[in-house]
Design a protein around this motif. Structure first.
Motif, PDB file in Angstrom:
ATOM      1  N   GLY A 119     -91.437 -37.373  11.311  1.00 19.61           N
ATOM      2  CA  GLY A 119     -91.118 -38.213  10.163  1.00 19.61           C
ATOM      3  C   GLY A 119     -91.039 -39.675  10.536  1.00 19.61           C
ATOM      4  N   THR A 120     -90.437 -39.964  11.686  1.00 15.80           N
ATOM      5  CA  THR A 120     -90.327 -41.343  12.148  1.00 15.80           C
ATOM      6  C   THR A 120     -91.698 -41.938  12.422  1.00 15.80           C
ATOM      7  OG1 THR A 120     -88.182 -40.834  13.141  1.00 15.80           O
ATOM      8  CG2 THR A 120     -89.291 -42.823  13.909  1.00 15.80           C
ATOM      9  N   LYS A 121     -92.545 -41.189  13.111  1.00 16.34           N
ATOM     10  CA  LYS A 121     -93.898 -41.673  13.402  1.00 16.34           C
ATOM     11  C   LYS A 121     -94.692 -41.872  12.119  1.00 16.34           C
ATOM     12  CE  LYS A 121     -94.198 -39.688  18.026  1.00 16.34           C
ATOM     13  NZ  LYS A 121     -94.870 -38.690  18.869  1.00 16.34           N
ATOM     14  N   ALA A 122     -94.513 -40.976  11.150  1.00  9.65           N
ATOM     15  CA  ALA A 122     -95.228 -41.103   9.883  1.00  9.65           C
ATOM     16  C   ALA A 122     -94.802 -42.366   9.138  1.00  9.65           C
ATOM     17  CB  ALA A 122     -94.982 -39.869   9.009  1.00  9.65           C
ATOM     18  N   VAL A 123     -93.520 -42.666   9.155  1.00 10.22           N
ATOM     19  CA  VAL A 123     -93.025 -43.882   8.497  1.00 10.22           C
ATOM     20  C   VAL A 123     -93.565 -45.117   9.200  1.00 10.22           C
ATOM     21  CG1 VAL A 123     -90.957 -45.250   8.019  1.00 10.22           C
ATOM     22  CG2 VAL A 123     -90.971 -42.802   7.519  1.00 10.22           C
ATOM     23  N   ILE A 124     -93.583 -45.104  10.510  1.00  9.94           N
ATOM     24  CA  ILE A 124     -94.128 -46.246  11.261  1.00  9.94           C
ATOM     25  C   ILE A 124     -95.598 -46.458  10.911  1.00  9.94           C
ATOM     26  CG2 ILE A 124     -94.756 -47.036  13.582  1.00  9.94           C
ATOM     27  CD1 ILE A 124     -92.113 -45.720  14.548  1.00  9.94           C
ATOM     28  N   ASN A 125     -96.371 -45.374  10.865  1.00  5.88           N
ATOM     29  CA  ASN A 125     -97.788 -45.477  10.513  1.00  5.88           C
ATOM     30  C   ASN A 125     -97.961 -46.002   9.084  1.00  5.88           C
ATOM     31  OD1 ASN A 125     -98.517 -44.552  13.019  1.00  5.88           O
ATOM     32  ND2 ASN A 125     -98.815 -42.440  12.349  1.00  5.88           N
ATOM     33  N   ASP A 172    -101.151 -42.240   3.327  1.00  4.38           N
ATOM     34  CA  ASP A 172    -100.256 -41.358   2.587  1.00  4.38           C
ATOM     35  C   ASP A 172     -99.176 -40.833   3.527  1.00  4.38           C
ATOM     36  OD1 ASP A 172     -99.420 -39.677   0.350  1.00  4.38           O
ATOM     37  OD2 ASP A 172    -100.224 -38.016   1.550  1.00  4.38           O
ATOM     38  N   LEU A 173     -97.916 -40.996   3.139  1.00  3.77           N
ATOM     39  CA  LEU A 173     -96.806 -40.611   4.010  1.00  3.77           C
ATOM     40  C   LEU A 173     -96.808 -39.111   4.304  1.00  3.77           C
ATOM     41  CD1 LEU A 173     -94.352 -41.719   5.504  1.00  3.77           C
ATOM     42  CD2 LEU A 173     -93.002 -41.306   3.460  1.00  3.77           C
ATOM     43  N   GLY A 174     -97.086 -38.303   3.292  1.00  4.15           N
ATOM     44  CA  GLY A 174     -97.105 -36.851   3.478  1.00  4.15           C
ATOM     45  C   GLY A 174     -98.174 -36.393   4.453  1.00  4.15           C
ATOM     46  N   SER A 175     -99.366 -36.952   4.322  1.00 12.76           N
ATOM     47  CA  SER A 175    -100.440 -36.547   5.232  1.00 12.76           C
ATOM     48  C   SER A 175    -100.175 -37.064   6.645  1.00 12.76           C
ATOM     49  CB  SER A 175    -101.799 -37.012   4.719  1.00 12.76           C
ATOM     50  OG  SER A 175    -101.833 -38.412   4.610  1.00 12.76           O
ATOM     51  N   GLU A 176     -99.574 -38.247   6.744  1.00 10.63           N
ATOM     52  CA  GLU A 176     -99.221 -38.772   8.068  1.00 10.63           C
ATOM     53  C   GLU A 176     -98.173 -37.880   8.730  1.00 10.63           C
ATOM     54  OE1 GLU A 176    -100.408 -41.412   9.976  1.00 10.63           O
ATOM     55  OE2 GLU A 176    -101.983 -41.296   8.465  1.00 10.63           O
ATOM     56  N   TYR A 177     -97.207 -37.420   7.951  1.00  5.19           N
ATOM     57  CA  TYR A 177     -96.176 -36.521   8.477  1.00  5.19           C
ATOM     58  C   TYR A 177     -96.806 -35.226   8.973  1.00  5.19           C
ATOM     59  CZ  TYR A 177     -92.316 -33.217   8.635  1.00  5.19           C
ATOM     60  OH  TYR A 177     -91.427 -32.255   9.039  1.00  5.19           O
ATOM     61  N   ASN A 178     -97.671 -34.637   8.163  1.00  4.35           N
ATOM     62  CA  ASN A 178     -98.318 -33.394   8.564  1.00  4.35           C
ATOM     63  C   ASN A 178     -99.174 -33.566   9.806  1.00  4.35           C
ATOM     64  OD1 ASN A 178     -97.178 -31.839   6.533  1.00  4.35           O
ATOM     65  ND2 ASN A 178     -98.789 -32.365   5.082  1.00  4.35           N
ATOM     66  N   LYS A 179     -99.840 -34.695   9.906  1.00  4.98           N
ATOM     67  CA  LYS A 179    -100.671 -34.978  11.085  1.00  4.98           C
ATOM     68  C   LYS A 179     -99.792 -35.083  12.329  1.00  4.98           C
ATOM     69  CE  LYS A 179    -102.524 -39.047  11.547  1.00  4.98           C
ATOM     70  NZ  LYS A 179    -103.358 -40.243  11.370  1.00  4.98           N
ATOM     71  N   GLU A 180     -98.674 -35.793  12.232  1.00  2.00           N
ATOM     72  CA  GLU A 180     -97.778 -35.964  13.375  1.00  2.00           C
ATOM     73  C   GLU A 180     -97.070 -34.655  13.726  1.00  2.00           C
ATOM     74  OE1 GLU A 180     -97.511 -38.460  15.392  1.00  2.00           O
ATOM     75  OE2 GLU A 180     -98.816 -39.782  14.246  1.00  2.00           O
ATOM     76  N   LYS A 181     -96.779 -33.840  12.717  1.00  2.00           N
ATOM     77  CA  LYS A 181     -96.084 -32.575  12.950  1.00  2.00           C
ATOM     78  C   LYS A 181     -96.937 -31.593  13.744  1.00  2.00           C
ATOM     79  CE  LYS A 181     -95.290 -29.796   9.522  1.00  2.00           C
ATOM     80  NZ  LYS A 181     -94.816 -29.145   8.297  1.00  2.00           N
ATOM     81  N   THR A 182     -98.245 -31.678  13.578  1.00  2.00           N
ATOM     82  CA  THR A 182     -99.128 -30.741  14.271  1.00  2.00           C
ATOM     83  C   THR A 182     -99.462 -31.168  15.686  1.00  2.00           C
ATOM     84  OG1 THR A 182    -101.069 -31.814  13.303  1.00  2.00           O
ATOM     85  CG2 THR A 182    -100.181 -29.912  12.133  1.00  2.00           C
ATOM     86  N   LYS A 183     -99.093 -32.382  16.075  1.00  2.00           N
ATOM     87  CA  LYS A 183     -99.369 -32.842  17.442  1.00  2.00           C
ATOM     88  C   LYS A 183     -98.499 -32.166  18.453  1.00  2.00           C
ATOM     89  CE  LYS A 183    -101.262 -37.372  16.516  1.00  2.00           C
ATOM     90  NZ  LYS A 183    -101.149 -38.794  16.757  1.00  2.00           N
TER      91      LYS A 183
END
Length: 73
Positions: free
Chosen positions: A48-54, A62-73
């Protein structure tokens, strides 16, 4: 049990709490389960933090897609 204004029996919602708590303490949660729950929570916060930074860096993302992308790393 106690009686309310209408003389109906009502259950004290907290009367069984002590029994449930003592049973939980006796049985306990397995250590590995507790650690995995904590690890999962930490991973979600990091993603979530990385998604907000991005999102701050690039407001078109899109915050949701950024979160999902970071969550799968």
């Amino acid at each position: 049990m106690s009686k309310n204004q209408n003389n109906k029996k009502t259950e004290n919602r907290g009367e069984n709490l002590v029994n449930i708590t003592s049973e939980y303490n006796e049985n306990g949660r397995p250590q590995d389960e507790s650690e995995s729950v904590l690890d999962e929570a930490v991973d979600k916060v990091k993603a979530g933090t990385k998604a907000v930074i991005n999102k701050v860096k690039d407001t078109d993302k899109d915050l949701g897609s950024e979160y999902n992308k970071e969550k799968t790393k």
